[in-house]
Design a protein around this motif. Structure first.
Motif, short mmCIF file in Angstrom:
data_model
loop_
_atom_site.label_atom_id
_atom_site.label_comp_id
_atom_site.label_asym_id
_atom_site.label_seq_id
_atom_site.Cartn_x
_atom_site.Cartn_y
_atom_site.Cartn_z
N LYS A 5 -2.81 11.52 -9.86
CA LYS A 5 -1.75 10.94 -9.03
C LYS A 5 -1.86 11.29 -7.55
O LYS A 5 -1.38 10.55 -6.70
CB LYS A 5 -0.38 11.41 -9.53
N ASN A 41 -0.65 8.99 -4.55
CA ASN A 41 0.04 9.73 -3.51
C ASN A 41 -1.04 10.28 -2.57
O ASN A 41 -1.64 11.32 -2.83
CB ASN A 41 0.87 10.87 -4.12
N LYS A 65 -4.88 3.16 1.42
CA LYS A 65 -3.44 3.10 1.17
C LYS A 65 -3.03 1.75 0.59
O LYS A 65 -2.21 1.67 -0.34
CB LYS A 65 -2.66 3.34 2.47
N ASN A 66 -3.59 0.69 1.13
CA ASN A 66 -3.23 -0.66 0.69
C ASN A 66 -3.83 -0.99 -0.68
O ASN A 66 -3.22 -1.70 -1.48
CB ASN A 66 -3.69 -1.69 1.72
N LYS A 67 -5.00 -0.45 -0.95
CA LYS A 67 -5.71 -0.79 -2.19
C LYS A 67 -5.23 0.03 -3.38
O LYS A 67 -5.22 -0.46 -4.51
CB LYS A 67 -7.22 -0.58 -1.97
N PHE A 68 -4.81 1.27 -3.12
CA PHE A 68 -4.43 2.17 -4.22
C PHE A 68 -2.99 2.65 -4.02
O PHE A 68 -2.75 3.80 -3.68
CB PHE A 68 -5.39 3.36 -4.28
N LYS A 69 -2.06 1.77 -4.22
CA LYS A 69 -0.66 2.06 -3.95
C LYS A 69 -0.05 3.06 -4.92
O LYS A 69 0.98 3.68 -4.63
CB LYS A 69 0.16 0.76 -3.95
N SER A 70 -0.66 3.24 -6.08
CA SER A 70 -0.11 4.19 -7.06
C SER A 70 -0.52 5.63 -6.77
O SER A 70 0.02 6.57 -7.36
CB SER A 70 -0.58 3.82 -8.48
N GLU A 82 -6.98 1.20 4.56
CA GLU A 82 -7.50 0.36 3.48
C GLU A 82 -7.26 1.01 2.12
O GLU A 82 -6.88 0.35 1.15
CB GLU A 82 -8.99 0.09 3.69
N SER A 97 -7.93 7.51 -10.61
CA SER A 97 -6.64 6.88 -10.91
C SER A 97 -6.56 6.45 -12.36
O SER A 97 -5.54 6.66 -13.03
CB SER A 97 -6.43 5.68 -9.98
N ASN A 154 2.08 10.65 3.45
CA ASN A 154 3.07 11.47 2.76
C ASN A 154 2.86 12.96 3.03
O ASN A 154 3.81 13.73 3.06
CB ASN A 154 3.01 11.22 1.25
#
Length: 211
Positions: A50, A77, A70-75, A68, A45, A98
């Motif tokens: 991306k 995809n 998904k919540n930690k690395f919201k930027s 976990e 990241s 996604n």
């Protein structure tokens, strides 16, 4: 499924690369493995990656791991690789991913995925499966294994297509070949095992400067 396909095409048009990280066989037995995984994702990241896929795993803890991440690395995809069985498909239903990918075309799996509004991009290695995928409504296709099938196969599919199709190349791709393969006609590429430890190498760092 259409919305998810359009969103993924938009993301990959901005940066045509997905990095796949596969879990080691003893991942859930050692807490250090999760720390190492999070370090890899953060490193990718920070370098500007991306789109990241995590390999599917049958361990019951895998679903919680994806949540976990998904919540930690919201930027990021975030997607999932290797959805090729009823068990793997059912495990992602509650994750609101996604996208995800299959290594091959399995009509039963894809029909169920469409029913549950899950985007499971088919892996294609022959013309018959390509036509079936298009008939099911897929406008994103993964060519796998791209390194063995070559660009001649890609050109065959482009010649056959009746509507716009977004082609992703996967399998045996090296970071030093990204520019060449994109110029050859792929819309996006997947890199995984050929990227040592799934961390950016010099060739990938140079490529990322354009994105």
């Amino acid at each position: 499924m259409e919305v998810k396909q359009n969103n993924l095409i938009k993301s990959l048009s901005a940066q045509p690369l997905i990095v796949v990280i596969r879990l080691e066989h003893n991942f859930f037995n050692l807490s250090q493995k999760k720390e190492d995984l999070f370090f890899k994702i953060e490193k990718l990241s920070n370098f500007g990656i991306k789109n990241i896929e995590i390999g599917w795993d049958s361990n019951p803890e895998w679903v919680n791991l994806i949540l976990e991440i998904k919540n930690k690395f919201k930027s990021i995809n975030l997607g999932v690789a290797s959805i090729s069985s009823k068990q793997s498909l059912e495990s992602i239903l509650a994750l609101d991913l996604n996208y995800s990918m299959s290594p091959f075309f399995n009509k039963e799996i894809h029909l169920k995925a469409i029913k549950y509004k899950q985007l499971v991009i088919p892996g294609i290695s022959n013309i018959e499966n390509f036509k079936e995928s298009i008939n099911l409504g897929y406008k994103i296709i993964k060519i796998f294994p791209a390194s063995k099938l070559g660009t001649n196969f890609l050109n065959q599919l482009k010649y056959l297509k009746e509507k716009d199709t977004f082609f992703i190349g996967a399998g045996g791709i090296k970071s030093k070949s990204l520019k060449k393969l994109l110029r050859s006609g792929y819309d996006a590429l997947v890199i995984g095992r050929e990227l040592r430890n799934q961390l950016p190498d010099k060739d990938l760092e140079i490529w990322l400067k354009d994105y």
